[in-house]
Design a protein around this motif. Sequence first.
Motif, PDB file in Angstrom:
ATOM      1  N   LEU A  21     -15.756   1.712  -3.101  1.00 15.17           N
ATOM      2  CA  LEU A  21     -15.599   0.771  -2.151  1.00 15.17           C
ATOM      3  C   LEU A  21     -16.747   0.353  -1.527  1.00 15.17           C
ATOM      4  CD1 LEU A  21     -13.244   2.997   0.538  1.00 15.17           C
ATOM      5  CD2 LEU A  21     -13.109   0.378  -0.321  1.00 15.17           C
ATOM      6  N   TYR A  78      -1.541 -10.090   1.637  1.00 17.47           N
ATOM      7  CA  TYR A  78      -1.335  -8.619   1.843  1.00 17.47           C
ATOM      8  C   TYR A  78      -0.263  -8.013   1.305  1.00 17.47           C
ATOM      9  CZ  TYR A  78      -5.502  -9.474   4.806  1.00 17.47           C
ATOM     10  OH  TYR A  78      -6.714  -9.925   5.286  1.00 17.47           O
ATOM     11  N   GLY A 118      -0.704  -4.461   2.398  1.00 22.98           N
ATOM     12  CA  GLY A 118      -1.992  -3.997   2.674  1.00 22.98           C
ATOM     13  C   GLY A 118      -2.274  -3.976   4.089  1.00 22.98           C
ATOM     14  N   ALA A 134     -13.138  -4.769   2.563  1.00 20.60           N
ATOM     15  CA  ALA A 134     -12.275  -4.010   1.578  1.00 20.60           C
ATOM     16  C   ALA A 134     -11.197  -2.970   2.315  1.00 20.60           C
ATOM     17  CB  ALA A 134     -13.299  -3.261   0.573  1.00 20.60           C
ATOM     18  N   ILE A 135     -11.905  -2.733   3.516  1.00 15.41           N
ATOM     19  CA  ILE A 135     -10.941  -1.937   4.522  1.00 15.41           C
ATOM     20  C   ILE A 135      -9.751  -2.725   4.765  1.00 15.41           C
ATOM     21  CG2 ILE A 135     -10.874  -0.767   6.922  1.00 15.41           C
ATOM     22  CD1 ILE A 135     -13.721  -0.174   6.458  1.00 15.41           C
ATOM     23  N   LYS A 136      -9.872  -3.884   5.337  1.00 15.50           N
ATOM     24  CA  LYS A 136      -8.661  -4.623   5.540  1.00 15.50           C
ATOM     25  C   LYS A 136      -7.629  -4.819   4.451  1.00 15.50           C
ATOM     26  CE  LYS A 136      -7.470  -8.935   8.162  1.00 15.50           C
ATOM     27  NZ  LYS A 136      -7.975 -10.195   8.699  1.00 15.50           N
ATOM     28  N   GLN A 137      -8.298  -4.698   3.219  1.00 10.43           N
ATOM     29  CA  GLN A 137      -7.362  -4.857   1.955  1.00 10.43           C
ATOM     30  C   GLN A 137      -6.641  -3.653   1.442  1.00 10.43           C
ATOM     31  OE1 GLN A 137      -7.367  -8.438  -0.610  1.00 10.43           O
ATOM     32  NE2 GLN A 137      -9.688  -8.309  -0.202  1.00 10.43           N
ATOM     33  N   LEU A 138      -7.034  -2.579   2.255  1.00 14.56           N
ATOM     34  CA  LEU A 138      -6.588  -1.318   1.920  1.00 14.56           C
ATOM     35  C   LEU A 138      -4.968  -1.365   1.769  1.00 14.56           C
ATOM     36  CD1 LEU A 138      -8.610   1.238   3.900  1.00 14.56           C
ATOM     37  CD2 LEU A 138      -8.418   1.422   1.416  1.00 14.56           C
ATOM     38  N   TYR A 139      -4.279  -0.761   0.694  1.00 15.88           N
ATOM     39  CA  TYR A 139      -2.800  -0.962   0.599  1.00 15.88           C
ATOM     40  C   TYR A 139      -2.270   0.413   0.211  1.00 15.88           C
ATOM     41  CZ  TYR A 139      -3.904  -0.740  -4.355  1.00 15.88           C
ATOM     42  OH  TYR A 139      -4.308  -0.550  -5.573  1.00 15.88           O
ATOM     43  N   THR A 182      -7.595  -0.205  -2.902  1.00 17.13           N
ATOM     44  CA  THR A 182      -7.960  -1.337  -1.904  1.00 17.13           C
ATOM     45  C   THR A 182      -8.603  -2.424  -3.099  1.00 17.13           C
ATOM     46  OG1 THR A 182      -9.724  -2.202  -0.318  1.00 17.13           O
ATOM     47  CG2 THR A 182     -10.605  -0.710  -1.992  1.00 17.13           C
ATOM     48  N   ILE A 198     -10.286  -3.463  -8.182  1.00 18.27           N
ATOM     49  CA  ILE A 198      -9.434  -2.625  -7.831  1.00 18.27           C
ATOM     50  C   ILE A 198      -9.200  -1.065  -7.926  1.00 18.27           C
ATOM     51  CG2 ILE A 198      -6.541  -2.170  -7.260  1.00 18.27           C
ATOM     52  CD1 ILE A 198      -6.298  -5.380  -8.124  1.00 18.27           C
ATOM     53  N   ASN A 200      -8.033   2.519  -7.208  1.00 14.69           N
ATOM     54  CA  ASN A 200      -6.621   3.022  -7.116  1.00 14.69           C
ATOM     55  C   ASN A 200      -6.347   4.425  -7.380  1.00 14.69           C
ATOM     56  OD1 ASN A 200      -3.644   1.870  -6.262  1.00 14.69           O
ATOM     57  ND2 ASN A 200      -3.392   3.516  -7.944  1.00 14.69           N
TER      58      ASN A 200
END
Length: 248
Positions: A21, A78, A118, A134-139, A182, A198, A200
């Motif tokens: 991250l 997302y 996401g 990267a936080i906003k794209q946490l999924y 993310t 990515i 994971n």
Amino acid sequence: MKANQPAATHNFFAVALFVLLFAGVSQTYAQADFFYGLNNKGLRISAGFGASTLQTHFNSNPLNVVFIGNLDYNINRYVSFGLEGQYGTLKGIDDEHRLKYYGSTNKYFSATANASVGLGKFADFTPNNRLQDAIKQLYLGIGIGAIKTNNVLVEHDDKQGTIYGNPQLQGKYLLLAANLGTIIDLPGILGPDRLAIIPNFQLNYVNSLYLDGFQSSQDSNLKGFYNIISVKLRYKFKSTQFRKRRVI
């Protein structure tokens, strides 16, 4: 030390995700280039590798390499749907001599259909740096598919220990997967908004008593689980709406 191995494995997962991250974080945030709203829709192809741990009868579960490939389609930034294939090894060791078998080595192949959503789908904020992006794209993702097993069992030298019934070294079973990860975009490499890393974590459930090839006792109803921590490189095919924009 062996009794602490599951905790050590989980610590490895946490540290690996933490490092990945922060790998994309700039040292200064006064000004940064991002490519939001650009290549948000379209086909993506990913490839990478990871480390797997088996969670069944055995007290020791060493890490083993897994190779992973994905073909996904983003309907927006997302939300995505896709397919994933894995080829790798799952290994367990009984060094406490509780079982008939000293170890099991499963060379497996799996295929799943997946969907992911996401955080940015629900949290509408403008990232000011790569970490926030990267936080906003946490999924979170879920998948369903099948796994094909190919086990090799090794007995203890003294040939003692019991199991129930006959081993089933090969089989095809239902597989359910849950993902947490993310997407770290790599702007400027091969053009704007074309590559991403990515990291994971994946938890897998196999609907069979024979993921490791045998049932330990008549009363055992232990289904198979295994975990994977992975890193993939994603290539985004250019969408028709692709354009560059600078965010300050």
